[in-house]
Design an enzyme around this catalytic site. Structure first.
Site, PDB file in Angstrom:
ATOM      1  N   PRO A  17       0.746  -1.740  -0.228  1.00 28.16           N
ATOM      2  CG  PRO A  17       0.011  -1.097   1.718  1.00 28.16           C
ATOM      3  CD  PRO A  17       0.591  -2.110   1.607  1.00 28.16           C
ATOM      4  CG  ASN A  18      -0.092   4.282   1.228  1.00 26.89           C
ATOM      5  OD1 ASN A  18      -1.676   4.743   0.697  1.00 26.89           O
ATOM      6  ND2 ASN A  18      -0.457   3.431   2.517  1.00 26.89           N
ATOM      7  NE  ARG A  25       4.064   7.032   1.657  1.00 26.21           N
ATOM      8  CZ  ARG A  25       3.917   5.549   1.971  1.00 26.21           C
ATOM      9  NH1 ARG A  25       4.457   4.789   1.083  1.00 26.21           N
ATOM     10  NH2 ARG A  25       4.631   5.392   2.913  1.00 26.21           N
ATOM     11  CE1 TYR A  30       8.767   5.108   3.248  1.00 26.34           C
ATOM     12  CE2 TYR A  30       7.354   7.400   3.197  1.00 26.34           C
ATOM     13  CZ  TYR A  30       8.007   5.977   3.173  1.00 26.34           C
ATOM     14  OH  TYR A  30       6.692   5.317   4.525  1.00 26.34           O
ATOM     15  CG  ASN A  81       8.370  -1.824  -0.299  1.00 21.03           C
ATOM     16  OD1 ASN A  81       7.578  -1.901   0.923  1.00 21.03           O
ATOM     17  ND2 ASN A  81       9.158  -1.139  -0.466  1.00 21.03           N
ATOM     18  CB  ALA A  84       1.253   0.620   5.974  1.00 19.00           C
ATOM     19  CD  GLU A 105      11.441  -7.988   5.655  1.00 23.08           C
ATOM     20  OE1 GLU A 105      11.892  -8.266   6.076  1.00 23.08           O
ATOM     21  OE2 GLU A 105      10.396  -6.538   6.249  1.00 23.08           O
ATOM     22  CG  HIS A 107      11.036  -1.669   3.958  1.00 18.97           C
ATOM     23  ND1 HIS A 107      10.202  -1.907   4.054  1.00 18.97           N
ATOM     24  CD2 HIS A 107      11.632  -2.969   4.849  1.00 18.97           C
ATOM     25  CE1 HIS A 107       9.610  -3.118   4.758  1.00 18.97           C
ATOM     26  NE2 HIS A 107      10.661  -4.084   5.414  1.00 18.97           N
ATOM     27  NE  ARG A 114       9.724   5.782   8.260  1.00 20.23           N
ATOM     28  CZ  ARG A 114       9.455   5.641   7.639  1.00 20.23           C
ATOM     29  NH1 ARG A 114       9.276   4.772   6.755  1.00 20.23           N
ATOM     30  NH2 ARG A 114       7.527   6.801   7.406  1.00 20.23           N
TER      31      ARG A 114
HETATM   32  C1  DHK Z   1       7.343   1.520   3.114  1.00 22.03           C
HETATM   33  C2  DHK Z   1       6.073   1.819   3.481  1.00 22.03           C
HETATM   34  O1  DHK Z   1       4.691   2.428   2.944  1.00 22.03           O
HETATM   35  C3  DHK Z   1       6.080   2.119   5.236  1.00 22.03           C
HETATM   36  O2  DHK Z   1       4.583   1.614   5.468  1.00 22.03           O
HETATM   37  C4  DHK Z   1       7.182   1.166   5.904  1.00 22.03           C
HETATM   38  C5  DHK Z   1       7.682   0.997   3.541  1.00 22.03           C
HETATM   39  C6  DHK Z   1       8.244   1.170   5.417  1.00 22.03           C
HETATM   40  C7  DHK Z   1       9.560   1.463   2.640  1.00 22.03           C
HETATM   41  O3  DHK Z   1      10.301   2.261   3.300  1.00 22.03           O
HETATM   42  O4  DHK Z   1       9.701   1.252   1.525  1.00 22.03           O
HETATM   43  O5  DHK Z   1       7.016   1.113   7.166  1.00 22.03           O
END
Ligand code: DHK
Length: 154
Positions: A17-18, A25, A30, A81, A84, A105, A107, A114
């Site tokens: 998500p996101n 974002r 990010y 990835n 959340a 995995e 990120h 964080r």
């Molecule tokens: C991406 C997200 O959306 C967060 O919820 C994670 C991760 C970290 C990233 O750093 O890619 O906590």
């Protein structure tokens, strides 16, 4: 999708998500690469490595779980990835636990720098490796690692 799974070793790259909002974002956290930019980077590296990739994103936990289940048919490795859901999803952990292929995995940010709620991962216990904090480059490093693991049959 970048390329259909083929006779080349196949890597499924799943994003939660996101991550569709990357670029807009919280760029200080990010980065400024969009998810499309990351897909292009992965496609370029995969071609060099002789890997077929399929690159997906969803905002829905159940869909992510289904995609993880589907990886049993045809995928040789996975980059995940989970956004959340990394920190919340027992369902994801259960689906990953059934898989018999290497999962890396990834990120973009370093969750350990964080909030405390990001320090727990339901993916890490079943991941072969974890790459975090290196932005889009983390996906490329994960592909390098998977190419070697798949080649070695590990
Ligand atoms: C991406 C997200 O959306 C967060 O919820 C994670 C991760 C970290 C990233 O750093 O890619 O906590």
């Amino acid at each position: 999708m970048t390329a259909p799974l083929s006779e080349q070793p196949a890597v499924l790259i799943l994003n939660g998500p996101n991550l569709n909002l990357l670029g807009r974002r919280e760029p200080a956290i990010y980065g400024t690469d969009t998810l499309g930019d990351i897909e292009d980077l992965c496609a370029e590296r995969a071609e060099t490595l002789g890997l077929a990739i399929e690159f997906r994103q969803t905002n829905h936990e159940g869909e992510l779980v289904t995609w993880v289940q589907d990886a049993r048919d045809g995928a040789d490795g996975m980059i995940l990835n989970a956004g959340a859901y990394t920190h919340t999803s027992v369902a994801l952990l259960d689906a990953l636990s059934v898989l018999d292929l290497p999962v890396i995995e990834v990120h973009l940010s370093n969750p350990y720098r964080r909030e405390a709620f990001r320090h727990r991962s339901f993916v890490s216990p079943v991941a072969r490796g974890v790459i975090c904090g290196l932005g889009a480059q983390g996906y490329v490093l994960a592909l390098d690692a998977l190419a070697r693991l798949i080649d070695l049959g590990e």
